[in-house]
Design an enzyme around this catalytic site. Structure first.
Site, PDB file in Angstrom:
ATOM      1  N   ASP A  78      20.693  13.363  39.502  1.00 27.39           N
ATOM      2  CA  ASP A  78      21.335  12.047  39.560  1.00 27.39           C
ATOM      3  C   ASP A  78      22.754  12.101  39.007  1.00 27.39           C
ATOM      4  O   ASP A  78      23.099  12.981  38.219  1.00 27.39           O
ATOM      5  CB  ASP A  78      20.520  10.997  38.793  1.00 27.39           C
ATOM      6  CG  ASP A  78      20.402  11.301  37.307  1.00 27.39           C
ATOM      7  OD1 ASP A  78      20.131  12.459  36.953  1.00 27.39           O
ATOM      8  OD2 ASP A  78      20.596  10.371  36.492  1.00 27.39           O
ATOM      9  N   GLU A 173      18.374  11.574  34.640  1.00 28.27           N
ATOM     10  CA  GLU A 173      18.863  12.028  33.324  1.00 28.27           C
ATOM     11  C   GLU A 173      19.926  11.097  32.785  1.00 28.27           C
ATOM     12  O   GLU A 173      19.969  10.801  31.592  1.00 28.27           O
ATOM     13  CB  GLU A 173      19.414  13.452  33.430  1.00 28.27           C
ATOM     14  CG  GLU A 173      19.716  14.109  32.091  1.00 28.27           C
ATOM     15  CD  GLU A 173      21.111  13.822  31.548  1.00 28.27           C
ATOM     16  OE1 GLU A 173      21.361  14.151  30.380  1.00 28.27           O
ATOM     17  OE2 GLU A 173      21.963  13.256  32.267  1.00 28.27           O
ATOM     18  N   GLU A 174      20.788  10.610  33.666  1.00 30.17           N
ATOM     19  CA  GLU A 174      21.929   9.793  33.224  1.00 30.17           C
ATOM     20  C   GLU A 174      21.503   8.441  32.667  1.00 30.17           C
ATOM     21  O   GLU A 174      22.292   7.769  32.012  1.00 30.17           O
ATOM     22  CB  GLU A 174      22.915   9.579  34.387  1.00 30.17           C
ATOM     23  CG  GLU A 174      23.562  10.852  34.910  1.00 30.17           C
ATOM     24  CD  GLU A 174      24.551  11.472  33.931  1.00 30.17           C
ATOM     25  OE1 GLU A 174      24.762  10.891  32.845  1.00 30.17           O
ATOM     26  OE2 GLU A 174      25.101  12.532  34.241  1.00 30.17           O
ATOM     27  N   ASP A 196      23.689  21.859  31.992  1.00 33.05           N
ATOM     28  CA  ASP A 196      24.172  20.479  32.075  1.00 33.05           C
ATOM     29  C   ASP A 196      25.347  20.252  31.135  1.00 33.05           C
ATOM     30  O   ASP A 196      25.606  19.137  30.716  1.00 33.05           O
ATOM     31  CB  ASP A 196      23.009  19.524  31.741  1.00 33.05           C
ATOM     32  CG  ASP A 196      23.329  18.089  32.089  1.00 33.05           C
ATOM     33  OD1 ASP A 196      24.264  17.859  32.877  1.00 33.05           O
ATOM     34  OD2 ASP A 196      22.646  17.197  31.550  1.00 33.05           O
ATOM     35  N   HIS A 378      31.764  11.851  34.811  1.00 32.47           N
ATOM     36  CA  HIS A 378      31.444  10.419  34.983  1.00 32.47           C
ATOM     37  C   HIS A 378      32.588   9.563  35.524  1.00 32.47           C
ATOM     38  O   HIS A 378      32.540   8.351  35.385  1.00 32.47           O
ATOM     39  CB  HIS A 378      30.913   9.784  33.678  1.00 32.47           C
ATOM     40  CG  HIS A 378      29.626  10.407  33.214  1.00 32.47           C
ATOM     41  ND1 HIS A 378      28.884   9.898  32.180  1.00 32.47           N
ATOM     42  CD2 HIS A 378      28.948  11.500  33.638  1.00 32.47           C
ATOM     43  CE1 HIS A 378      27.814  10.646  31.989  1.00 32.47           C
ATOM     44  NE2 HIS A 378      27.836  11.636  32.867  1.00 32.47           N
TER      45      HIS A 378
HETATM   46 ZN   LIG Z   1      24.399  15.728  33.015  1.00 34.78          ZN
END
Ligand SMILES: [Zn+2]
Length: 408
Positions: A78, A173-174, A196, A378
């Site tokens: 995600d 995860e986010e 990650d 992001h």
């Molecule tokens: Zn991540």
């Protein structure tokens, strides 16, 4: 397929997760990529499954008779709800010259080394950037692409010996739920690494101990005109509560290993006020002391204003994985050596937050985090170094070699 080609393929999928959703995974569109990954694993001869929650688990059986530990590699599909992940249109900058990169002339958005100093480290490399309208999704499709490329390498090199290897691709995860329904037993590994992080060379195995505190202050509302010696204004008591906590422990004035108490929500009136804090510290003892400060403040106010004035609830959220990993130095050392073998300087800065790896570690699967070569996550300034992605794949190969040779 090259690792960056794979990334470009995955980037086409809109896999944004949604913190407001009541379903799991939080958005159905994540399933499309997860399904695709399961099929890709099938095609690479891996025994892969996708469960009802969307977790894709691929198992590569050991091809050696030696007794070597089982390892897992984990990444999430995600992308962050912070920026659009729809119609991502990535562009490759070959042989980056160190100057400003115009992401989108029309809306005037530029990726500049003046603002993003980390760009200076990538002169001469090939970079993948956005068109300024969406995020890139390097977090964490870069990790997915690197793991998959490693799997492909094993598929084409049956002569490379390895123990049991599990690859895991997770949703959500986010939005903090990447490990919510994960089946540790089924992963069946002795330890794992999440891919990650950012800089390839990053090796993160220290994170905060974390708790949340809810403070409810009950006051006594009386008409202010006739309140003398009768009113207890819960708002005033709430401010008093906060003053009883150490003033130097706030996120805005702490860094590195310094912990904090953070008042992130406060609402109330004369009658009743509710305050919400998060409590964070890498050090277990200081973390316990911070929680004690909350208890003491509450007890003090109840003594001063009456026993039902202050009601406090503290709930632990996650813990520092370092403690669990300390008995398992080899997990850190293997990754450290693999990074050094690529002539990369390992960076082991403490994480000022939590990771899925931290949660997995406490669920019984020790799991530090490795970098993927992505930066400025992001948002539209996100970019990815192709050179670093290739090194990340080499690091995975090296980790495998070390696991096999360590046991010989
Ligand atoms: Zn991540």
């Amino acid at each position: 397929m090259k690792v960056h080609e794979r990334f470009l393929r995955y980037a086409k999928y809109d896999t944004q997760s949604d913190p407001e959703s009541k379903t799991y995974p939080s958005t159905a569109k994540q399933i499309a990529l997860l399904k695709d990954l399961k099929q890709e694993l099938d095609g690479l001869g891996v025994d892969a499954t996708m469960d009802n929650f969307g977790y894709v688990i691929g198992k590569i059986k050991a091809n050696t008779t030696q007794d070597v530990p089982a390892v897992a590699f984990i990444a999430h599909v995600d992308t962050s709800p912070d920026a659009s992940g729809k119609d991502i249109s990535p562009r490759i900058i070959y042989d980056y010259d160190g100057k400003d990169i115009i992401l989108n002339e029309e809306i005037g958005i530029t990726l500049s080394p003046d603002t993003f100093k980390n760009l200076n480290e990538h002169v001469g490399e090939d970079l993948i950037v956005t068109d300024g309208l969406t995020l890139l999704g390097a977090d964490d499709k870069a990790g997915v692409a690197e793991i998959m490329t490693f799997v492909e390498y094993l598929h084409h090199h049956p002569d490379v010996s390895h123990g049991d290897i599990t690859v895991v691709f997770t949703p959500d995860e986010e939005v903090g739920n990447g490990t919510k329904y994960i089946d540790i037993e089924n992963i069946g590994a002795d330890f794992a690494y999440t891919l990650d992080g950012s800089y390839v060379g990053e090796l993160a195995y220290e994170n905060f101990n974390a708790a949340g505190a809810t403070v409810v202050i009950n006051g006594k509302s009386v008409h202010p005109g006739s309140a003398k010696h009768k009113m207890l204004n819960s708002l005033m008591v709430a401010m008093e509560f906060d003053k009883l906590l150490p003033t130097h422990m706030r996120p805005e004035i702490t860094e590195k290993y310094e912990g904090f108490n953070h008042l992130h929500n406060m609402a109330g009136n004369c009658e009743k006020t509710v305050m919400k804090y998060i409590i964070r510290n890498h050090d277990k003892k200081t973390f316990a002391k911070q929680k004690e400060d909350f208890l003491n403040a509450s007890a003090f106010l109840n003594k001063k204003y009456g026993k039902d004035t202050c009601y406090l609830e503290i709930e632990d959220s996650y813990y520092n994985m370092r403690e669990k990993l300390e008995d398992n130095e080899t997990i850190i050392n293997i990754a450290m050596n693999a990074i050094k073998n690529q002539n990369i300087h390992p960076v082991t800065e403490p994480i000022r937050g939590g990771t899925d790896g931290a949660r997995l570690t406490y669920m019984g699967l020790p799991c530090p985090n490795l970098g993927t070569g992505g930066y400025n996550f992001h948002g539209p300034y996100e970019y990815l170094s192709i050179n670093e992605m290739e090194k990340a794949v080499e690091i995975l190969k090296d980790i495998n070699n070390q696991i096999v040779s360590k046991e010989q």
